[in-house]
Design an enzyme around this catalytic site. Sequence first.
Site, mmCIF file in Angstrom:
data_model
loop_
_atom_site.group_PDB
_atom_site.id
_atom_site.type_symbol
_atom_site.label_atom_id
_atom_site.label_comp_id
_atom_site.label_asym_id
_atom_site.label_seq_id
_atom_site.Cartn_x
_atom_site.Cartn_y
_atom_site.Cartn_z
ATOM 1 C CG HIS A 1 -138.336 -74.546 -66.287
ATOM 2 N ND1 HIS A 1 -138.550 -73.190 -66.398
ATOM 3 C CD2 HIS A 1 -136.990 -74.729 -66.376
ATOM 4 C CE1 HIS A 1 -137.384 -72.569 -66.560
ATOM 5 N NE2 HIS A 1 -136.426 -73.485 -66.537
ATOM 6 C CG HIS B 1 -146.488 -76.681 -68.633
ATOM 7 N ND1 HIS B 1 -147.264 -77.811 -68.665
ATOM 8 C CD2 HIS B 1 -146.582 -76.133 -69.864
ATOM 9 C CE1 HIS B 1 -147.812 -77.945 -69.856
ATOM 10 N NE2 HIS B 1 -147.403 -76.950 -70.616
ATOM 11 C CG HIS C 1 -133.586 -74.244 -62.779
ATOM 12 N ND1 HIS C 1 -133.753 -72.889 -62.576
ATOM 13 C CD2 HIS C 1 -133.613 -74.433 -64.129
ATOM 14 C CE1 HIS C 1 -133.869 -72.283 -63.739
ATOM 15 N NE2 HIS C 1 -133.793 -73.202 -64.700
ATOM 16 C CD GLU C 2 -134.003 -77.802 -66.133
ATOM 17 O OE1 GLU C 2 -135.042 -77.606 -66.808
ATOM 18 O OE2 GLU C 2 -132.985 -77.103 -66.267
#
Length: 238
Positions: free
Chosen positions: A107, A111, A103-104
């Site tokens: 991100h 980006h 999940h991280e």
Amino acid sequence: MPLFYFDTSGIWFVIIAALLAMFAQMFVTSSYSKYSKIDTIEGRTGAEVARMILNLKGITDVEIVESRGGVLSDHYDPTKKVVALSPKVYNDSSIASVSVAAHEVGHAIQHSESYAFIGIRNKLLPMTIISSKFGMLSVFIGLAFSSPQKGTSIFFTVGIAMLAIIALFQFVTLPVEFDASKRALKILSSESILDSSELEGSKKMLTAAALTYVAALLSTVLNILRLIAVNNNRNNRR
């Protein structure tokens, strides 16, 4: 009328907001606790999965580090291009650890691909920081000076506007979080990092985590409505 008094206006907003926050936190904590005890068949740690996904996406300028934070303190810092994983997520090979790590990294992918809502959230961030520091202060000052004779204070109006900015930031955060989880689940499935049964657990855990953001938004909205009710009640007192 005394300057400060216990006002029960909008008390149900407070109760509902508190219950939402409590249940959301209980849900994510229990889900994380459950799936952090179940190791994946592949046995890859969260750190290994995070690096694997970044390599698959051709992202070489993002570092995976073990943070000093506690449970569920994992995050992606776009300014430093660092995916910081809590010790358990970094080192363990459980469904929970792999899911949080993916999940991280989601991100980080957002980006790198200039995901639209990331840009909107970043533009709102400076105003949100200011609003979080001064919003409630402005509201309380406004309530102190609001009265049937004077009407609603400009401080109250400004304070409510600041809280609305926070709510808008939280609203924009929702698609960012849900999209990161969607990306994570897609990669975990397509690369066979998790099997079908493990994916089901991963989806439940990430959904539980996303609901905390929904609860936070609803709590902010309910708090705004409560404060408006309190202000109206003060102005209507004789």
